[in-house]
Motif scaffolding. Structure first.
Motif, PDB file in Angstrom:
ATOM      1  N   ASP A  86       0.815  -1.216   0.000  1.00 12.11           N
ATOM      2  CA  ASP A  86       0.000   0.000   0.000  1.00 12.11           C
ATOM      3  C   ASP A  86       0.853   1.272   0.000  1.00 12.11           C
ATOM      4  OD1 ASP A  86      -2.723   1.265   0.391  1.00 12.11           O
ATOM      5  OD2 ASP A  86      -1.618   2.103   2.089  1.00 12.11           O
ATOM      6  N   ASP A  87       1.917   1.289   0.809  1.00  7.19           N
ATOM      7  CA  ASP A  87       2.732   2.509   0.874  1.00  7.19           C
ATOM      8  C   ASP A  87       3.470   2.764  -0.436  1.00  7.19           C
ATOM      9  OD1 ASP A  87       1.937   3.389   3.367  1.00  7.19           O
ATOM     10  OD2 ASP A  87       3.413   2.185   4.434  1.00  7.19           O
ATOM     11  N   ASP A  90       0.565   4.047  -2.756  1.00  4.91           N
ATOM     12  CA  ASP A  90       0.146   5.399  -2.357  1.00  4.91           C
ATOM     13  C   ASP A  90       1.307   6.393  -2.302  1.00  4.91           C
ATOM     14  OD1 ASP A  90      -2.381   4.378  -2.112  1.00  4.91           O
ATOM     15  OD2 ASP A  90      -2.355   4.231   0.072  1.00  4.91           O
ATOM     16  N   ARG A  95       4.663   5.932   7.983  1.00  2.00           N
ATOM     17  CA  ARG A  95       3.636   5.071   8.556  1.00  2.00           C
ATOM     18  C   ARG A  95       3.875   4.995  10.047  1.00  2.00           C
ATOM     19  NH1 ARG A  95      -0.564   2.156   7.266  1.00  2.00           N
ATOM     20  NH2 ARG A  95      -0.255   2.363   5.030  1.00  2.00           N
ATOM     21  N   LYS A 237      -8.356   9.935  -3.778  1.00  2.28           N
ATOM     22  CA  LYS A 237      -9.389   9.168  -3.067  1.00  2.28           C
ATOM     23  C   LYS A 237     -10.541  10.078  -2.652  1.00  2.28           C
ATOM     24  CE  LYS A 237      -6.259   6.075  -0.686  1.00  2.28           C
ATOM     25  NZ  LYS A 237      -5.582   6.085   0.603  1.00  2.28           N
TER      26      LYS A 237
HETATM   27 MG    MG Z   1      -2.180   4.148   2.064  1.00  2.00          MG
END
Ligand code: MG
Ligand code: FPP
Ligand code: MG
Length: 325
Positions: A86-87, A90, A95, A237
């Motif tokens: 995901d990182d 995105d 995190r 998003k």
């Molecule tokens: Mg993310």
């Protein structure tokens, strides 16, 4: 006052220690980058909420075997693999208040160690030897991947509705909570109806959890959230706080259309959008929906089960829908 999460962690302390040992055992590899990145991400301050839910539900039904330990690690590994990916997807370099794994080791290493964790999870399920569990987890990871692709295909999608937004949330986030709770009920040998109720509890709790995350993107400061905020729209998003606010503020909708056309923020966009979403209480609306889901989750907890654990699971559902700062 200590939170229900802390109380649950304390109650399951011995099982959680076994979960930690199982995590570390399964991160062993003679390819040094694997334990290095694996330990970095699993020790980066995550709450281990998913394994905790599996353990609590096994306890709800007085389960006395061992399978819940490796199977809860399976859920945590799939979750961790999804965060590593995901990182990258995105382009996120933070995190939980620290540099993300891709921020430290780069995208290639993050993707590949994510693949390692993901495949390790499946090896662990094969070792457990229950086809029903393999079916559950393969369906869940498939839904997770679909959810991310669906979200990607809805990048800057101005017509995004609340229902579509909830569909993305169910698939990309809530399915793993559902898997965690289903594991606990399944290993305990509960009937299909009870397993389905607990799966629904997990799903609703997961939706509440992601709705809070989406609200905090418009509410929190970066230091509080431990990751960039005001970032969701920048990534394209269209989340519930923004959908709610755009329905009430035509000027905001126009500005978001301009951002969508450009595909990036210009100076001042982030602050302006945040102010306008706040003026329409967009985050407040998403938090209210999160509380609705927490209420729905609580209704699925079976009456004839350990009452202390049932209460705690109810509090955990509320906790997922509560503003942490
Ligand atoms: Mg993310
Ligand atoms: C966080 O959401 C990310 C997820 C809920 C899931 C990510 C899943 C993938 C990238 C698919 C990976 C698939 C497999 C099978 C390993 P977010 O980006 O909205 O939240 P964040 O603020 O925590 O980054
Ligand atoms: Mg994402």
């Amino acid at each position: 006052m200590i939170s229900p999460l802390e109380r649950a962690t304390e109650l399951c302390r011995m099982d959680m220690e076994r979960v930690d040992a199982c995590i570390h055992e399964n991160l062993q590899s003679d390819i040094m980058m694997i334990p290095a990145i694996g330990h970095y991400i699993v020790n980066s301050g995550g709450k281990r909420l998913r394994p905790l839910l599996s353990l609590l539900i096994a306890r709800l039904f007085d389960y006395s075997g061992d399978r819940h330990i490796p199977l809860s690690v399976v859920v945590e590994f799939i979750h961790t693999a999804s965060l590593l990916h995901d990182d990258v997807v995105d382009s996120s370099d933070q995190r939980r208040g620290s540099p993300s794994a891709n921020g430290v080791w780069g995208n290639q290493a993050s993707v590949l160690v994510g693949d390692y964790l993901f495949s390790r999870a499946f090896q662990m399920m094969v070792a457990d030897g229950d086809m029903a569990m393999l079916k559950l987890m393969s369906d869940v990871t498939n839904a997770l991947a679909e959810g991310e692709v669906l979200q990607l295909s809805r990048t800057f999608h101005m017509e995004m509705t609340e229902a579509e937004c909830l569909e993305v949330i169910e698939r990309k986030t809530a399915v793993l909570f559902k898997a965690a709770t289903e594991v606990g009920a399944h290993v305990s040998g509960e009937s299909a109806d009870v397993v389905a109720d607990l799966a629904d509890y997990g799903m609703c709790l997961g939706v509440a959890f992601q709705l809070m995350d989406d609200a905090l993107d418009y509410l929190a400061e970066a230091e509080e959230a431990g990751k960039p905020v005001g970032h969701d729209l920048e990534e394209g998003k269209i989340t519930l706080p923004l959908i709610h606010a755009m329905q009430r503020d035509a000027e905001l909708r126009k500005r978001v259309e301009d951002i969508a056309e450009r595909g990036c923020y210009e100076d001042g966009d982030r602050e302006w959008v945040r102010e306008r979403v706040t003026a329409q209480d967009g985050a407040g609306y998403a938090m209210q929906r999160a509380r609705d889901y927490a209420e729905r989750a609580k209704l699925r907890l079976p009456e004839n089960s350990n009452s202390e654990i049932r209460l705690l699971l109810g509090e955990l559902a509320d906790f997922s829908a509560h503003r942490p700062f």
